[in-house]
Scaffold this motif. Structure first.
Motif, PDB file in Angstrom:
ATOM      1  N   PRO A   1       0.809  -1.223   0.000  1.00 24.96           N
ATOM      2  CA  PRO A   1       0.000   0.000   0.000  1.00 24.96           C
ATOM      3  C   PRO A   1       0.839   1.270   0.000  1.00 24.96           C
ATOM      4  O   PRO A   1       0.495   2.250   0.658  1.00 24.96           O
ATOM      5  CB  PRO A   1      -0.779  -0.129   1.311  1.00 24.96           C
ATOM      6  N   LEU A   2       1.947   1.262  -0.759  1.00 27.64           N
ATOM      7  CA  LEU A   2       2.867   2.397  -0.709  1.00 27.64           C
ATOM      8  C   LEU A   2       2.926   3.097  -2.067  1.00 27.64           C
ATOM      9  O   LEU A   2       2.028   3.836  -2.418  1.00 27.64           O
ATOM     10  CB  LEU A   2       4.245   1.921  -0.228  1.00 27.64           C
ATOM     11  N   TRP A   3       3.982   2.856  -2.851  1.00 29.10           N
ATOM     12  CA  TRP A   3       4.174   3.557  -4.126  1.00 29.10           C
ATOM     13  C   TRP A   3       4.464   2.562  -5.241  1.00 29.10           C
ATOM     14  O   TRP A   3       5.586   2.533  -5.789  1.00 29.10           O
ATOM     15  CB  TRP A   3       5.328   4.548  -3.998  1.00 29.10           C
TER      16      TRP A   3
ATOM     17  N   TYR B   1      16.227   5.180   6.721  1.00 32.94           N
ATOM     18  CA  TYR B   1      15.583   6.007   5.701  1.00 32.94           C
ATOM     19  C   TYR B   1      14.330   6.585   6.352  1.00 32.94           C
ATOM     20  O   TYR B   1      14.064   6.319   7.534  1.00 32.94           O
ATOM     21  CB  TYR B   1      15.268   5.195   4.439  1.00 32.94           C
ATOM     22  N   ASP B   2      13.577   7.362   5.628  1.00 31.10           N
ATOM     23  CA  ASP B   2      12.389   7.986   6.215  1.00 31.10           C
ATOM     24  C   ASP B   2      11.243   6.973   6.286  1.00 31.10           C
ATOM     25  O   ASP B   2      10.260   7.049   5.547  1.00 31.10           O
ATOM     26  CB  ASP B   2      11.984   9.212   5.389  1.00 31.10           C
ATOM     27  N   HIS B   3      11.391   6.004   7.202  1.00 30.66           N
ATOM     28  CA  HIS B   3      10.354   4.975   7.325  1.00 30.66           C
ATOM     29  C   HIS B   3       9.047   5.545   7.862  1.00 30.66           C
ATOM     30  O   HIS B   3       7.978   4.984   7.618  1.00 30.66           O
ATOM     31  CB  HIS B   3      10.833   3.825   8.210  1.00 30.66           C
ATOM     32  N   GLU B   4       9.114   6.668   8.573  1.00 30.92           N
ATOM     33  CA  GLU B   4       7.888   7.271   9.088  1.00 30.92           C
ATOM     34  C   GLU B   4       7.004   7.751   7.941  1.00 30.92           C
ATOM     35  O   GLU B   4       5.772   7.622   7.996  1.00 30.92           O
ATOM     36  CB  GLU B   4       8.219   8.417  10.032  1.00 30.92           C
ATOM     37  N   ALA B   5       7.608   8.300   6.892  1.00 37.77           N
ATOM     38  CA  ALA B   5       6.829   8.720   5.726  1.00 37.77           C
ATOM     39  C   ALA B   5       6.161   7.523   5.067  1.00 37.77           C
ATOM     40  O   ALA B   5       5.004   7.600   4.627  1.00 37.77           O
ATOM     41  CB  ALA B   5       7.717   9.456   4.737  1.00 37.77           C
TER      42      ALA B   5
ATOM     43  N   ARG C   1       3.226   6.517   7.261  1.00 36.23           N
ATOM     44  CA  ARG C   1       2.074   7.417   7.065  1.00 36.23           C
ATOM     45  C   ARG C   1       1.366   7.114   5.749  1.00 36.23           C
ATOM     46  O   ARG C   1       0.132   7.176   5.667  1.00 36.23           O
ATOM     47  CB  ARG C   1       2.532   8.870   7.109  1.00 36.23           C
ATOM     48  N   ARG C   2       2.128   6.797   4.728  1.00 37.93           N
ATOM     49  CA  ARG C   2       1.532   6.430   3.442  1.00 37.93           C
ATOM     50  C   ARG C   2       0.657   5.183   3.596  1.00 37.93           C
ATOM     51  O   ARG C   2      -0.448   5.111   3.052  1.00 37.93           O
ATOM     52  CB  ARG C   2       2.641   6.179   2.424  1.00 37.93           C
ATOM     53  N   ALA C   3       1.132   4.199   4.343  1.00 41.68           N
ATOM     54  CA  ALA C   3       0.344   2.995   4.592  1.00 41.68           C
ATOM     55  C   ALA C   3      -0.943   3.328   5.340  1.00 41.68           C
ATOM     56  O   ALA C   3      -2.015   2.784   5.031  1.00 41.68           O
ATOM     57  CB  ALA C   3       1.171   1.980   5.370  1.00 41.68           C
ATOM     58  N   GLU C   4      -0.852   4.221   6.303  1.00 42.55           N
ATOM     59  CA  GLU C   4      -2.051   4.621   7.044  1.00 42.55           C
ATOM     60  C   GLU C   4      -3.050   5.324   6.145  1.00 42.55           C
ATOM     61  O   GLU C   4      -4.265   5.066   6.225  1.00 42.55           O
ATOM     62  CB  GLU C   4      -1.654   5.526   8.209  1.00 42.55           C
ATOM     63  N   ILE C   5      -2.568   6.208   5.280  1.00 41.56           N
ATOM     64  CA  ILE C   5      -3.452   6.899   4.336  1.00 41.56           C
ATOM     65  C   ILE C   5      -4.207   5.885   3.482  1.00 41.56           C
ATOM     66  O   ILE C   5      -5.386   6.084   3.151  1.00 41.56           O
ATOM     67  CB  ILE C   5      -2.644   7.865   3.454  1.00 41.56           C
ATOM     68  N   ASN C   6      -3.533   4.794   3.156  1.00 42.27           N
ATOM     69  CA  ASN C   6      -4.139   3.762   2.317  1.00 42.27           C
ATOM     70  C   ASN C   6      -4.770   2.637   3.125  1.00 42.27           C
ATOM     71  O   ASN C   6      -4.936   1.518   2.635  1.00 42.27           O
ATOM     72  CB  ASN C   6      -3.088   3.225   1.344  1.00 42.27           C
ATOM     73  N   ASN C   7      -5.129   2.946   4.374  1.00 51.58           N
ATOM     74  CA  ASN C   7      -5.932   2.059   5.224  1.00 51.58           C
ATOM     75  C   ASN C   7      -5.249   0.739   5.545  1.00 51.58           C
ATOM     76  O   ASN C   7      -5.892  -0.313   5.610  1.00 51.58           O
ATOM     77  CB  ASN C   7      -7.304   1.796   4.572  1.00 51.58           C
TER      78      ASN C   7
ATOM     79  N   HIS D   1       2.497  -0.231  11.207  1.00 53.07           N
ATOM     80  CA  HIS D   1       3.176  -0.730  12.402  1.00 53.07           C
ATOM     81  C   HIS D   1       4.466  -1.457  12.023  1.00 53.07           C
ATOM     82  O   HIS D   1       5.523  -1.247  12.656  1.00 53.07           O
ATOM     83  CB  HIS D   1       2.245  -1.676  13.161  1.00 53.07           C
ATOM     84  N   ALA D   2       4.389  -2.296  11.003  1.00 52.16           N
ATOM     85  CA  ALA D   2       5.577  -3.038  10.562  1.00 52.16           C
ATOM     86  C   ALA D   2       6.678  -2.102  10.090  1.00 52.16           C
ATOM     87  O   ALA D   2       7.855  -2.297  10.408  1.00 52.16           O
ATOM     88  CB  ALA D   2       5.195  -4.011   9.458  1.00 52.16           C
TER      89      ALA D   2
END
Length: 250
Positions: free
Chosen positions: A41-43, A219-223, A226-232, A238-239
């Protein structure tokens, strides 16, 4: 010869860029990709296009196959997201990737096992967690091989095993997905324990065992989370933040 080995990117272009930058700084004669390129659920589209520009020899993972051959009754949420993000032409490219490749003399690679793209060679499931399999199982699963070096992914668990016959088997770990839950068959998790982007550098020389560096990069794992959260996908978030799968609470 120095080979950079990437596997299980799973659409995480942020992690991929960190790995490619590190490869560039350290140097490599060849970059290879062991599959599962975009599912997640990322890019997916951005990752596919970056890999297309990279042009690294790539084998097909089980999720590449599943994204290409979309089945709404079977395909999981990660594959579905990637399917919807990719054009038909891009999905066709994924489906036509080779099952296995000889990357260099004596160096072969595939995603999971020599005959299946969704089973394990180096790993067993113990109490619902992936661990190193006994050596006799590894030898049996790999089967006869004249390769000096076998490269594989799928379990997302970095590992290095030298078999009695002299073959070295390497899993570089996952570039972009540090933990997952697989509910199929015997349900289990794979957990790296940190959010790092992982890959391996292998120095191959005639007549010598390969020298292997396992790299774990920040790397910017927080970004990405957040992308995963945006995509439900809070499980992915969490992973990506922890390297562990969320535990059920009562």
């Amino acid at each position: 010869m120095r080979i950079a080995v990437l596997a299980d990117i799973h659409g995480n272009i942020s992690a991929l860029e960190a790995v490619l930058d590190d490869v560039s700084s350290r140097g490599a004669d060849l970059i290879v990709n062991l599959g599962d390129c975009v599912s997640g659920p990322l890019w997916p589209r951005e990752t596919f296009e970056r890999l297309e520009r990279l042009g690294a020899p790539t084998v097909r993972g089980n999720h590449d196959r599943q994204v290409a051959a979309f089945d709404s009754t079977k395909t999981d949420a990660s594959d579905r997201f990637a399917f919807l993000e990719l054009s038909e032409a891009k999905r066709k490219v994924l489906g036509q990737l080779p099952f296995s490749l000889q990357f260099a003399p004596g160096v072969v690679g595939f995603h999971a096992t020599p005959t299946y793209d969704d089973r394990y060679v180096l790993d067993d499931m113990v109490s619902g967690i992936l661990v190193r399999a006994p050596i006799d199982k590894i030898v049996r699963r790999l089967g006869p091989s004249e390769a000096k070096l076998v490269l594989l992914g799928h379990s997302h668990r970095p590992d290095l095993v030298r078999l009695p016959g002299g073959t070295t088997v390497i899993n570089p770990g996952s570039v972009g997905c540090p933990a997952y839950f697989d509910p199929t068959g015997q349900a289990h998790v794979s957990e790296s324990g940190t959010p790092h982007a992982r890959y391996a550098l292998i120095d191959v020389a005639d007549g010598k065992d390969p020298a292997v560096m396992f790299l774990a990069l920040t790397y910017d794992h927080e970004a990405a989370a957040r992308r995963a959260e945006i995509n439900n996908r809070p499980d992915w978030a969490h992973a990506l933040r922890t390297g562990f799968m969320p535990r059920a609470t009562n």
